[in-house]
Design an enzyme around this catalytic site. Sequence first.
Site, short mmCIF file in Angstrom:
data_model
loop_
_atom_site.label_atom_id
_atom_site.label_comp_id
_atom_site.label_asym_id
_atom_site.label_seq_id
_atom_site.Cartn_x
_atom_site.Cartn_y
_atom_site.Cartn_z
CE LYS A 170 3.44 -2.81 -4.02
NZ LYS A 170 2.53 -3.95 -4.24
CB SER B 8 -1.40 4.49 -5.65
OG SER B 8 -0.30 4.77 -4.81
#
Length: 315
Positions: A50, A267
């Site tokens: 991110k 994830s």
Amino acid sequence: MKMAQRTVPVGITKLIGNTPLLRIRLFERDFPRLEVYAKAEWFNPGGSVKDRAALSMIEDGEMRGALTHGKTIIDSTSGNTGIAYAMVGAAKGYQVTLVMPGNVSKERKQVVAAFGAKAIFSDPLEGSDGAIRLCRTILAEHPDRYFKPDQYNNEANSLAHYETTGPEIWRQTEGAITHFVATIGTGGTIMGTGRYLKEQNRSIQVIAAEPADAFHGIEGLKHMASSIVPGIYHEAELDRKLGIETEDAYNMVYRLGREEGLLLGQSSGAAQVAALEVARGLREGTVVVLFPDFGDRYLSTNLWIGWGKLGGTTP
């Protein structure tokens, strides 16, 4: 006497990107003609993929004049984008307010605080959608106070991956990649990276992994059918989308730790489960799977301390 050349100092944001590609040998015995690589995104300075999108959206806001000193950066986040906002904001001198589900990991809350950001917590039962709605309410009350990057609808998010992640993977595999696998949160990573890779070779397959149902334990991911669908997510651009069970994702995290020496988040486990499913249908090829972050942000979550009590396999 020749003087040694001085190294030019750089700011922390200059270290974002150019993460390594790691060979994953977990399934080589079963698929000897298949190469599987992982894009190790925890090597970014904020610890996750991110960082790329956060920097891109903040610099886009600066360039458009929408973000100026005196305004506070605000957005909804499930954790990693918030950490990235906090890091980039601190480096650039901005105040940052983050709206997060109340059940994000303790480690994520602590890292955000360490960067000086203010956290506002939404109802944990509403997940990331609850944070989105609460952020909209706060922004509507004081629209002149804030700059909202809006990670779910800002094309600068996916553009970051089109301009960096995709070219890096293409270069690192010397154009040999045949399949790209990534999980879905905002959709920015898989949209931007997949778009770039398909422009280089239309036959490259782009495969998304999402939780198998709405009530899951894979922090940071969206089950699209039951969620507010991000504006930057365009499912028609995918070749496949795979639903991943929480228990399978967790068990894969344990395997990757024990057999590959990689401490990862859930994830990443989900992404690797999807890569395994892809591998079962191939005779040969080069699969690149993106691992979004490291596992130290999840040590206080059900991944390590509670999943066994709920009926899953403990590590």
